[in-house]
Structure formats: C-alpha cells, structure tokens
Design a protein around this motif. Structure first.
Motif, short mmCIF file in Angstrom:
data_model
loop_
_atom_site.label_atom_id
_atom_site.label_comp_id
_atom_site.label_asym_id
_atom_site.label_seq_id
_atom_site.Cartn_x
_atom_site.Cartn_y
_atom_site.Cartn_z
N ARG A 39 0.83 -1.21 0.00
CA ARG A 39 0.00 0.00 0.00
C ARG A 39 0.86 1.26 0.00
N GLN A 40 1.96 1.24 0.74
CA GLN A 40 2.87 2.39 0.75
C GLN A 40 3.51 2.59 -0.62
N LYS A 41 3.84 1.50 -1.30
CA LYS A 41 4.42 1.61 -2.64
C LYS A 41 3.42 2.26 -3.60
N ILE A 42 2.16 1.85 -3.50
CA ILE A 42 1.13 2.41 -4.38
C ILE A 42 0.99 3.91 -4.15
N THR A 43 0.93 4.33 -2.88
CA THR A 43 0.75 5.76 -2.60
C THR A 43 2.01 6.56 -2.93
N GLN A 44 3.17 5.92 -2.85
CA GLN A 44 4.40 6.61 -3.27
C GLN A 44 4.37 6.91 -4.76
N MET A 45 3.56 6.18 -5.51
CA MET A 45 3.45 6.37 -6.96
C MET A 45 2.31 7.34 -7.34
N LEU A 46 1.80 8.09 -6.37
CA LEU A 46 0.72 9.04 -6.63
C LEU A 46 1.21 10.47 -6.47
N MET A 47 0.80 11.33 -7.41
CA MET A 47 1.04 12.78 -7.33
C MET A 47 -0.33 13.45 -7.17
N VAL A 48 -0.58 14.00 -5.99
CA VAL A 48 -1.90 14.55 -5.69
C VAL A 48 -1.87 16.08 -5.72
N TYR A 368 -8.25 -0.65 -5.02
CA TYR A 368 -8.41 -1.29 -6.33
C TYR A 368 -7.05 -1.76 -6.87
N VAL A 369 -6.06 -0.90 -6.77
CA VAL A 369 -4.72 -1.25 -7.26
C VAL A 369 -4.11 -2.33 -6.38
N GLU A 370 -4.32 -2.24 -5.08
CA GLU A 370 -3.80 -3.27 -4.18
C GLU A 370 -4.42 -4.63 -4.49
N ASP A 371 -5.71 -4.65 -4.79
CA ASP A 371 -6.37 -5.89 -5.19
C ASP A 371 -5.75 -6.44 -6.48
N ALA A 372 -5.42 -5.53 -7.42
CA ALA A 372 -4.81 -5.94 -8.68
C ALA A 372 -3.44 -6.57 -8.45
N VAL A 373 -2.72 -6.08 -7.44
CA VAL A 373 -1.43 -6.68 -7.09
C VAL A 373 -1.66 -8.06 -6.46
N ASN A 374 -2.62 -8.12 -5.56
CA ASN A 374 -2.88 -9.39 -4.85
C ASN A 374 -3.37 -10.49 -5.79
N ASN A 375 -4.10 -10.11 -6.85
CA ASN A 375 -4.59 -11.14 -7.77
C ASN A 375 -3.69 -11.36 -8.99
#
Length: 413
Positions: A39-48, A368-375
């Motif tokens: 989850r931290q990796k996913i949020t590190q890849m976000l520019m808000v 949603y992205v975390e689920d995509a990683v898990n599956n």
C-alpha cells in the motif's frame, strides 16, 4: 497508514548495484523499499493536488471555491497519513512568495513526520503562457526562446525558473514542453513549443533542463511520445497521431532521445492514441466497451519503447488523469491501474481532492490497485521498479535529506 521507518531513511551505504530494471539505485533506496508495504508503494506512486479545499461541509455543500494557500489541520493529517510520492501545485496554491514558502515547508514537515519520505513538490512553470508562480518572473515562452537558436538563453531561462522554484521549496518543474510544433492547427501546444525542428527542440529543452538542474530542480520533458501533431486538445478529447515508429523516431521522438542522452530525470506521457505503436484494446469498466489505449496506458509505448528501446531510466509520470481524454472513457480506479501496468511510475492527479469526503475516492483507488497486485494483474516487481525510480531521483537531488533549515524565507523573498 504506517510510515516508512526513520532508520531506513538514514541508512546510506556507499556501494550501488545494477538492478534488472536498469535503474541504478543506492543501497539506501533499496533499504527504504524493503521497508515499504504494498500500500505504501502504491501511494508513493501518486502525485496529488490540493488546488481547492473546503473544510466545512456541514451543510452538505460540495463547493470548490476556496483556494488552498495555507496548510490546515485536515490536509496536514492527510499528508501525514498517506505516503504520497509527489504533490502538484497550481496557480491557486502559490500566489505570493512568503505564502508559497510556508505552504511548501508545511507540506514537507507533514510528509516527513514519523520518518516519512519527503515529497516531490512540482508545478507547471513553463514560462510564457503557462506558469504558476504568482510572484515569479514572467519569461518569454519557448517559441520566443527557440527563435533565437541560442541554447544559452534557454539555459538562462531554466536557471531563473530553477532559482525561483527552489527558493520556495518546489523541487520539480513539470516542464519543458518538448513537443515538435509540426501542426499549425494544434490547439494546445503552439507557443509552448521551441520549434518545428526536432533537433532545435531537443537541444533547447536539454539546455533548459540543465539550467533547472543548476538549482537542483528536476526537469520533466512532456508530452511523450509527442503532442505537436494533433488537432485536438487532450484536456477536452482524445487525440490520435497515426504515424509509424519510423516517422516518430525521425521527428517527435528525437527531442526525447536528445534529453535522455543528456540525463533527463523525468518524462510525462501524453493521453493520445498512437495506433501504429499500439492498437490493443481493453474493456472499460465505465463504458462496457472495448476501448483503445492511449500512450499513458500503453505498455508497448512506455515500457517497451521508452524504457526499453530508448533506454530511459528515470521517472515516467502521467499527465493529469482527470483530463477528458482519459476520464470520458475510464473510471478513476481502472485508469490508475492500467497506467501502472503500462509502466507509469507516478500517477498525476488520480482523483480530485476538494474536501475530506473526496479522500474516500482516493482510498477506493488504492484498494483497487492493491487488489490488482494481490490477484496478479500487477506484479510487485512493477511497483518496486516505479518506487525505485522515484526514490532514486529523490536521492540524487538530495530530497531524501530534506530539512527546513536548508531553506530561508529571506532568500526566497
């Protein structure tokens, strides 16, 4: 959300290693990465962005009229809790020097609380018709600079912009535009381009980027593979560039290759269809139809061409994901997932954040992205590659060692 440990941030070793992604990361970066959850990796890849913010929604109103110029408790808590990799400012955020300085310091203090990773703080400070810094120098645009054919002027422009941005804590400039102005009917590039000559564009852009780097500001070449030969503005529709790879290599892609050879650290993708580079489709969860994939969602364009054939080892960021070229066809969560799958490392504006309620949309995207990683739809190694690129550029620019004491309001003024 648990932050990356302060111990990992302070661990720096002299040896570096060559990684399979061809990104040369330090052991410090690898140590940081090893301590990050999915989850931290996913949020590190976000520019808000926090262009506007409304604190009081007790009456149920979803207004968007309050320009966000000063840190408040709600936004501070969001930045403290989420491990965002980057933040983008707009003109609404950076109106006056002292105000802009204070906002940047507050943002980084929130991001680094409890050992968090400092932010890439960015803005579209192109000069000419597109600039954000209210108290900054109004420079001539790229077409005026390009007309001189003098790269020293381009470098000086980069130095002026870099000196002003860095003084108020902005470490990333989402510029210059390296689109070749080869379509007189283009509604969005025009004066923002240096020239209709690809070599001139590449050389002038590289000089500007070098000027930015003199003040430790990251330059970002945009919009890959090229927005110059379009008759549609991707803010309002989905453009198509129906050219072969050979044609693009001989023109639109030339400036990127020049910039890559000179060490560019960031490139922004275009929300444009290039059917001769990638004609694959995907079922949109929003429309229910098979939809063609623009460059921002194309693995053939981002991973195979840009990172593979062209050898780009830096950060690939998307253009804003709320632009109609994307948003009319794909929902927010699927759009982010497809961009990450394609090879984008930093997702610009995955959703609009105007108030506390909007944070729920952000959580939905991350889930949603975390689920995509898990599956297995997105590999953990894809996240690792994206974060490694982001952390490496932060390491190279000294951003991992951010300290408020390194900045001075008097200098900024």
């Amino acid at each position: 959300m648990k932050k990356v440990s302060a111990i990992a941030l302070s661990t720096a070793m002299a040896l570096s290693m060559a990684l399979p992604s061809k990104v040369n990361a330090t052991s410090r970066v690898d140590q940081l990465l090893s301590n990050m959850s999915t989850r931290q990796k996913i949020t590190q890849m976000l520019m808000v962005d926090f262009r506007y913010w409304d604190e009081d929604l007790s009456d149920g109103a979803q207004t968007t009229g309050h320009e966000f110029t000063k840190m408040n408790d709600q936004v501070r808590k969001i930045v403290e809790d989420y491990d965002f990799g980057a933040l983008i400012y707009f003109a609404q955020n950076i109106q006056k020097t002292e105000q802009s300085y204070n906002l940047s310091m507050a943002m980084q203090k929130a991001a680094t609380k409890d050992g968090g990773i400092p932010l890439l703080i960015s803005a579209d400070q192109e000069g000419g018709s597109v600039y954000r810094l209210g108290s900054g120098t109004a420079l001539p645009g790229n077409m005026a600079l390009g007309a001189t054919h003098n790269t020293e002027y381009a470098k000086k422009a980069g130095q002026i912009i870099g000196s002003e941005l860095s003084s108020i804590g902005i470490n990333t400039n989402l510029a210059p535009v390296v689109d070749v102005n080869n379509n007189a009917n283009n509604p969005v590039i025009g004066l923002r381009s240096y020239s209709d000559n690809a070599d001139v564009v590449g050389n002038m852009a590289s000089a500007t980027i070098a000027g930015l780097k003199d003040y430790n500001v990251i330059g970002c070449a945009k919009h890959f593979p090229g927005h110059g030969d379009t008759a549609t503005d991707s803010h309002y529709g989905l453009p198509i560039v129906n050219k072969s790879k050979a044609e693009l290599l001989n023109n639109e892609l030339k400036p990127y290759k020049i910039a890559i050879n000179q060490g560019i650290e960031m490139i922004m993708t275009a929300h444009i269809l290039y059917p001769q580079l990638d004609d694959t489709t995907v079922v949109s969860e929003k429309t229910g139809n098979e939809e063609k994939k623009p460059a921002t969602m194309s693995k053939a364009i981002i991973t195979d061409l840009l990172k593979g054939e062209m050898g780009f080892n830096g950060v690939v960021t998307t253009d804003a994901m709320n632009m109609k070229a994307i948003a009319d066809t794909f929902g927010e969560s699927q759009a982010v997932k497809l961009a990450i799958e394609a090879g984008a490392d930093l997702i610009c504006m995955p959703t609009v954040l105007y108030n506390q309620e909007d944070v729920k949309k952000l959580d939905t995207i991350i889930d949603y992205v975390e689920d995509a990683v898990n599956n297995g739809e997105i590999s953990e190694s894809r996240l690792d590659d994206g974060c490694r690129r982001i952390l490496t550029v932060k390491e190279n620019r000294g951003i991992l060692d951010w300290k408020e004491s390194n900045f001075s309001l008097n200098k900024a003024l």
